[in-house]
Design an enzyme around this catalytic site. Structure first.
Site, PDB file in Angstrom:
ATOM      1  CG  ASP A  32      53.906  -8.724 -23.364  1.00 55.25           C
ATOM      2  OD1 ASP A  32      53.386  -9.515 -24.166  1.00 55.25           O
ATOM      3  OD2 ASP A  32      54.894  -9.020 -22.670  1.00 55.25           O
ATOM      4  CE1 TYR A  38      54.483 -13.115 -15.396  1.00 52.43           C
ATOM      5  CE2 TYR A  38      52.832 -12.548 -13.735  1.00 52.43           C
ATOM      6  CZ  TYR A  38      54.076 -13.067 -14.070  1.00 52.43           C
ATOM      7  OH  TYR A  38      54.907 -13.530 -13.077  1.00 52.43           O
ATOM      8  CG  HIS A  72      56.071 -16.923 -17.487  1.00 43.75           C
ATOM      9  ND1 HIS A  72      57.445 -17.008 -17.585  1.00 43.75           N
ATOM     10  CD2 HIS A  72      55.790 -15.585 -17.398  1.00 43.75           C
ATOM     11  CE1 HIS A  72      57.971 -15.801 -17.574  1.00 43.75           C
ATOM     12  NE2 HIS A  72      56.987 -14.916 -17.454  1.00 43.75           N
ATOM     13  NE  ARG A 104      55.652 -13.158  -5.518  1.00 46.66           N
ATOM     14  CZ  ARG A 104      55.558 -13.031  -6.839  1.00 46.66           C
ATOM     15  NH1 ARG A 104      56.294 -12.125  -7.472  1.00 46.66           N
ATOM     16  NH2 ARG A 104      54.748 -13.822  -7.534  1.00 46.66           N
ATOM     17  CD  GLU A 156      59.028 -12.271 -21.073  1.00 48.54           C
ATOM     18  OE1 GLU A 156      59.309 -12.192 -19.877  1.00 48.54           O
ATOM     19  OE2 GLU A 156      58.048 -11.692 -21.598  1.00 48.54           O
ATOM     20  CD  GLU A 206      55.191 -12.295 -24.706  1.00 46.40           C
ATOM     21  OE1 GLU A 206      54.131 -11.739 -25.090  1.00 46.40           O
ATOM     22  OE2 GLU A 206      55.968 -11.787 -23.879  1.00 46.40           O
ATOM     23  CG  ASP A 231      58.332  -8.873 -24.188  1.00 42.67           C
ATOM     24  OD1 ASP A 231      58.787  -7.801 -24.625  1.00 42.67           O
ATOM     25  OD2 ASP A 231      57.865  -8.997 -23.042  1.00 42.67           O
ATOM     26  NE  ARG A 276      63.664 -12.258 -18.197  1.00 45.44           N
ATOM     27  CZ  ARG A 276      62.361 -12.291 -18.437  1.00 45.44           C
ATOM     28  NH1 ARG A 276      61.565 -11.365 -17.930  1.00 45.44           N
ATOM     29  NH2 ARG A 276      61.847 -13.228 -19.208  1.00 45.44           N
ATOM     30  CD  GLN A 290      61.273  -7.647 -16.313  1.00 50.19           C
ATOM     31  OE1 GLN A 290      61.991  -8.338 -17.019  1.00 50.19           O
ATOM     32  NE2 GLN A 290      60.023  -7.969 -16.067  1.00 50.19           N
ATOM     33  CE1 TYR A 322      58.433  -6.360  -9.929  1.00 54.39           C
ATOM     34  CE2 TYR A 322      60.810  -6.201  -9.667  1.00 54.39           C
ATOM     35  CZ  TYR A 322      59.589  -6.740  -9.275  1.00 54.39           C
ATOM     36  OH  TYR A 322      59.529  -7.645  -8.256  1.00 54.39           O
ATOM     37  CE  LYS A 326      59.308  -7.912 -19.793  1.00 50.64           C
ATOM     38  NZ  LYS A 326      59.217  -9.313 -20.248  1.00 50.64           N
ATOM     39  CB  THR A 369      58.509  -6.230 -29.203  1.00 52.03           C
ATOM     40  OG1 THR A 369      58.570  -5.688 -27.881  1.00 52.03           O
ATOM     41  CG2 THR A 369      57.561  -7.411 -29.233  1.00 52.03           C
ATOM     42  CB  THR A 371      56.635 -15.873 -20.977  1.00 49.11           C
ATOM     43  OG1 THR A 371      57.335 -14.641 -20.993  1.00 49.11           O
ATOM     44  CG2 THR A 371      57.605 -17.012 -21.233  1.00 49.11           C
ATOM     45  CD  GLU A 430      59.322 -19.419 -17.293  1.00 49.10           C
ATOM     46  OE1 GLU A 430      58.439 -20.189 -16.918  1.00 49.10           O
ATOM     47  OE2 GLU A 430      59.274 -18.783 -18.374  1.00 49.10           O
TER      48      GLU A 430
END
Length: 404
Positions: A117, A119, A124, A133, A191, A193, A225, A229, A232, A236, A245, A249, A338, A352
């Site tokens: 998968d 990114y 996104h 962040r 997600e 995708e 996907d 959260r 994760q 992660y 994850k 799927t 995503t 999001e």
């Protein structure tokens, strides 16, 4: 309506002809099928009845033999199928081999070898960076514009559309908690995708260049996907996604061949950083696809992400995935990551859409931040086709069931 008489403009008309695997009514036997409107053609039986040399590839319980046969066979079979469903002389032979879509059982169309998968949406990635962040000078990580970031998933938990999604359990730890706790995820997400299905394998030690993308990738499908959260977020660092994850799927029951999407090819967004030669697609055919995705929760539209905005293309992802010499296997599946557009209504995840749970979605059946048990999520999509007609992609649906 007879199977041949597909209404003009039907997104699953003879210009499309996606492949799947089905069981006829009253049978447990699986075989390759091709969708035409609201019917499914038993492709293996048709090939046998019409004396096709490709009957041995189509009268199978999986698409893998056809996938492995390579691009020449893919093109030949597609031409033959188009003739079988459009030439009047074939109606008497082929007509009885159609089944109403509503009466068949659809299965996972291919045996998944590996699952990766990516990114690849800048929108996104920037949204996620701003959420987690907020004080960073740049919401993207330093490597993001230089390579397609990805991770290896779990091939054995790829399931076909319509399969229930059991709420996963795992460790989670909120910032204010003194220690982690174990239990069902309380931040279950989606997600939106697009998945790409590898047909022809490659040799170990030999990278696959951009120009060879269509020699190896058979087609694409919608992919959800599912993501826990909270699990994760705790797990992660430092190695990335794992249990948050890998539980499920979902993919469509229908694989749309790339040859059906020639009219949907578009150039990707303008690149802002120079690319290393193996990723530089300046002189390649347009690598993007104009796919219009719709995401619904319990039948209510919550987002319409545009795939044409994806920064990294499927060809670049394939080139990067193999540049170290990693080989491809028939049945490899890789997800785009995503799909999110620039506007709030185009975000492809609840993370999001609700800004990590801060802004609840107002739905007719109640507010949502993350998914509740019983929620049904559906991804659907279409792409521009020849002469203005749409090419439909098979939908992906999953219903959340309680943790065990």
């Amino acid at each position: 309506m007879p199977p041949f008489d597909v209404p003009e403009g039907d997104p699953f008309g003879p210009h499309n002809l996606p492949y799947g695997v089905f069981s006829p009514p009253g049978s447990s036997e699986r075989t390759v099928g091709v969708r035409l409107g609201d019917h499914v053609l038993d492709a293996g039986a048709a090939a046998h009845a019409l004396g096709s040399p490709y009957a041995s590839l189509l009268a199978r319980p999986s698409l893998n033999p056809l996938l492995a046969a390579g691009r020449t066979a893919w093109s030949d079979v597609r031409r033959a199928l188009t003739a079988w469903v459009t030439v009047p002389a074939h109606r008497e032979t082929v007509g009885p081999l159609f089944h109403p879509l509503s009466e068949v059982t659809l299965h996972l169309p291919f045996e998944v070898a590996d699952y990766v998968d990516f990114y690849a949406s800048e929108n996104h990635a920037r949204n996620v960076g701003q959420i987690f962040r907020p004080d960073a000078a740049d919401s993207l990580t330093p490597n993001w514009k230089h390579l397609p970031i990805g991770y290896h998933g779990r091939a054995g938990t790829v399931v076909v559309s319509g399969t229930d999604v059991v709420r996963p359990s795992g460790q989670r730890k909120a910032p204010a908690d003194a220690a982690p706790v174990f239990g069902p995820s309380v931040r279950l997400d989606i997600e939106a995708e697009v998945g790409f299905v590898v047909g022809a394998p490659s040799q170990l030690g030999r990278p696959v260049p951009l120009a060879d993308f269509r020699d190896h990738v058979f087609g694409l499908c919608l992919l959800n996907d599912w993501s826990a959260r909270d699990v994760q977020a705790w797990e992660y660092v430092p190695l990335g996604p794992f249990l948050g994850k890998s539980f499920t799927t979902s993919v469509s029951a229908w694989i749309t061949p790339l040859d059906a999407l020639d009219a949907a090819r578009v150039a990707p967004p303008g690149r802002t950083h120079a690319l290393l030669p193996y990723l530089d697609d300046t002189d390649e055919e347009p690598g993007g696809y104009d796919l219009r995705i719709t995401v619904t929760v319990n039948g209510h539209t919550v987002s319409e992400p545009p795939f044409s905005t994806m920064y990294w293309t499927a060809a670049q992802q394939l080139a990067h995935m193999t540049v170290n010499g990693a080989s491809l296997r028939t049945g490899d599946l890789y997800g785009s990551g995503t799909v999110s557009g620039p506007s709030e209504r185009e975000r492809g995840s609840l993370l999001e859409l609700t800004w990590n749970g801060r802004d609840a979605l107002e739905l007719p059946d109640g507010k949502r931040t993350f998914l509740e048990d019983g929620d049904v999520v559906t991804l659907s999509a279409w792409a521009p086709g020849p002469d203005g007609v749409r090419v439909g992609l098979g939908e992906v649906t999953g219903r959340v069931t309680p943790a065990v």
